[in-house]
Write an enzyme that holds these catalytic residues in place. Sequence first.
Site, PDB file in Angstrom:
ATOM      1  N   SER A 113       0.851  -1.189   0.000  1.00 36.27           N
ATOM      2  CA  SER A 113       0.000   0.000   0.000  1.00 36.27           C
ATOM      3  C   SER A 113       0.884   1.236   0.000  1.00 36.27           C
ATOM      4  CB  SER A 113      -0.930   0.011   1.218  1.00 36.27           C
ATOM      5  OG  SER A 113      -0.197   0.229   2.402  1.00 36.27           O
ATOM      6  N   CYS A 114       0.274   2.355  -0.362  1.00 33.00           N
ATOM      7  CA  CYS A 114       0.970   3.647  -0.333  1.00 33.00           C
ATOM      8  C   CYS A 114      -0.101   4.713  -0.114  1.00 33.00           C
ATOM      9  CB  CYS A 114       1.778   3.872  -1.613  1.00 33.00           C
ATOM     10  SG  CYS A 114       0.794   3.915  -3.124  1.00 33.00           S
ATOM     11  N   LEU A 115       0.073   5.872  -0.670  1.00 38.85           N
ATOM     12  CA  LEU A 115      -0.921   6.928  -0.498  1.00 38.85           C
ATOM     13  C   LEU A 115      -2.121   6.719  -1.418  1.00 38.85           C
ATOM     14  CD1 LEU A 115      -1.616   9.590   0.963  1.00 38.85           C
ATOM     15  CD2 LEU A 115      -0.527  10.789  -0.944  1.00 38.85           C
ATOM     16  N   TRP A 142      -3.754   4.755   1.333  1.00 37.35           N
ATOM     17  CA  TRP A 142      -4.097   5.428   2.583  1.00 37.35           C
ATOM     18  C   TRP A 142      -5.290   6.357   2.418  1.00 37.35           C
ATOM     19  CZ3 TRP A 142      -3.990   5.096   7.523  1.00 37.35           C
ATOM     20  CH2 TRP A 142      -4.185   6.217   8.329  1.00 37.35           C
TER      21      TRP A 142
END
Length: 157
Positions: A113-115, A142
Amino acid sequence: MLARLVLGTSGRAALGSVEPALGGLKSIWRCSQAFCSTPKGVTYRELKSLLNSKDIMLIDVRNTLEILEQGKIPGSINIPLDEVGEALQMNPVDFKEKYCQVKPSKSDRLVFSCLAGVRSKKAMDTAISLGFNSAQHYAGGWKEWVTYEISEEKQES
C-alpha cells in the site's frame, strides 16, 4: 470478408491460409485474457478481511515521514519503495532486525500500500519480479482507507 481485407483476394485458397492464423491468434488472445485478468489488486473490504484473518503481510511503501505525518493502516509495516527490492532479498536475520518482522517467503501473501496506489503497484511489480507471485497491492491506498474508516465510524455512532 476478413480474408479479402487481409489478403486482398477471395476464394478458398485465401480462406484456407488465413483460418489457421486466425485460430492461432484467437488462442493467443484467450491466453492473454486469462493472464491479464489475474487479480492483483485488493479492495478495501478484501484488505480488511485479510488483515482480520492475519493471512497477509501488509507493506506500506511510503517514506517514513509520510507515515509519521499521516498515519498508517493498522497491522502494516513500513518498507519504503526504494528499499523493497533489497528488503525482499535480505537474509531472514537481517530482515527481522531491520523491520521487526519475520521475512516473508516467496509463497506468502504480500499486499503493498501507499498513499494512492502508484508506488504500491511498483512495489508489487518488484516483488513479482523477485518470485513473490502472490504479491498484490491496495490501489486505494491510505487516502481510500481513511475515507472508508471515517465513514464506518460515523455509521457505528
